[in-house]
Design an enzyme around this catalytic site. Structure first.
Site, PDB file in Angstrom:
ATOM      1  N   SER A 112     -80.212   3.237   4.408  1.00 14.06           N
ATOM      2  CA  SER A 112     -81.201   2.134   4.095  1.00 14.06           C
ATOM      3  C   SER A 112     -81.278   2.027   2.269  1.00 14.06           C
ATOM      4  O   SER A 112     -80.014   1.431   2.241  1.00 14.06           O
ATOM      5  CB  SER A 112     -82.828   3.078   3.767  1.00 14.06           C
ATOM      6  OG  SER A 112     -83.761   3.367   3.641  1.00 14.06           O
ATOM      7  N   TYR A 124     -87.526  -6.547   0.391  1.00 11.70           N
ATOM      8  CA  TYR A 124     -86.228  -5.952   1.277  1.00 11.70           C
ATOM      9  C   TYR A 124     -86.858  -4.373   1.028  1.00 11.70           C
ATOM     10  O   TYR A 124     -86.457  -3.334   2.147  1.00 11.70           O
ATOM     11  CB  TYR A 124     -85.483  -6.337   0.486  1.00 11.70           C
ATOM     12  CG  TYR A 124     -84.435  -5.176  -0.089  1.00 11.70           C
ATOM     13  CD1 TYR A 124     -83.523  -5.196   0.507  1.00 11.70           C
ATOM     14  CD2 TYR A 124     -84.324  -3.553  -0.833  1.00 11.70           C
ATOM     15  CE1 TYR A 124     -82.216  -4.306   0.992  1.00 11.70           C
ATOM     16  CE2 TYR A 124     -82.760  -3.242  -1.059  1.00 11.70           C
ATOM     17  CZ  TYR A 124     -82.294  -3.136   0.204  1.00 11.70           C
ATOM     18  OH  TYR A 124     -80.944  -2.363   0.456  1.00 11.70           O
ATOM     19  N   LYS A 135     -87.310  -1.832   4.125  1.00  8.54           N
ATOM     20  CA  LYS A 135     -86.017  -0.310   4.303  1.00  8.54           C
ATOM     21  C   LYS A 135     -87.325   0.296   4.497  1.00  8.54           C
ATOM     22  O   LYS A 135     -87.173   1.809   5.103  1.00  8.54           O
ATOM     23  CB  LYS A 135     -85.150  -0.640   2.696  1.00  8.54           C
ATOM     24  CG  LYS A 135     -84.134  -1.344   2.691  1.00  8.54           C
ATOM     25  CD  LYS A 135     -83.844  -1.129   4.300  1.00  8.54           C
ATOM     26  CE  LYS A 135     -81.784  -1.505   4.124  1.00  8.54           C
ATOM     27  NZ  LYS A 135     -81.330  -1.781   4.394  1.00  8.54           N
TER      28      LYS A 135
END
Length: 185
Positions: A140, A154, A158
């Site tokens: 992650s 993004y 994650k």
């Protein structure tokens, strides 16, 4: 194999092993005496970085292609007899103002960072479950715990990796499979 070496040596399946963290993990696993299935969209890049070795199988793998995922897991188990450690490292960060991103940008970010990771995990879990042991390491980021300007896609991907990993850990612990969430940054 029934050797003393096989008792301490494990088989690591690493996505995105051609550079960065994935390459560093592959190097460390090999240095520790483990077997490594090192995958990247262009497996030749892995061979360039690590050399052609008997304890390593370099494979082309685009995690967004489920048929390639299944073929890579089959090749890994055929060559080394199983998979002990899965490192879901393949991914990238789409950066930019959310308002200027497209639906295609968002889908591509999730296809790689989330759905690709899920497909690889789905393909490997039966191998681990049959042995009643294994470790899944999901990469992650600090971006999976905090939002940042210019990183909405993004960060969202994650955050999804984090939630998936926490839930998966609860599902597979009964089979001797452990999930570790790695959040660099």
């Amino acid at each position: 194999p029934n050797t003393d070496h096989a008792m301490t040596s494990q088989t690591w399946f690493i996505t995105g092993a051609n550079r960065g963290i994935g390459l560093a993990i592959a190097r460390a696993a090999l240095a520790a005496g483990h077997r490594v299935v090192a995958t990247a969209r262009q497996g030749a890049a892995v061979v360039e970085a690590l050399g052609d070795r008997d304890d390593m199988l370099a494979l082309d793998l685009d995690v967004t292609r489920p048929a390639q995922v299944r073929a890579a897991v089959e090749a890994a188990t055929a060559r080394f007899g199983g998979i002990d450690v899965l490192v879901n490292n393949a991914g990238y960060g789409h950066l930019g103002l959310f308002e200027q991103t497209s639906d295609a940008d968002a889908r591509a970010q999730f296809e790689t960072n989330v759905f690709g990771m899920m497909d690889v995990t789905r393909a490997v879990l039966p191998v681990m479950r049959a042995r009643r042991s294994g470790r899944v390491l999901n990469l992650s980021s600090v971006a999976g715990m905090a939002g940042f300007a210019m990183a909405g896609l993004y960060c969202a991907s994650k955050f999804a990796v984090e939630g998936f990993s926490l839930s998966l850990a609860e599902e597979v612990k009964q089979f001797g499979i452990h999930v570790t969430l790695v959040a660099p940054g």
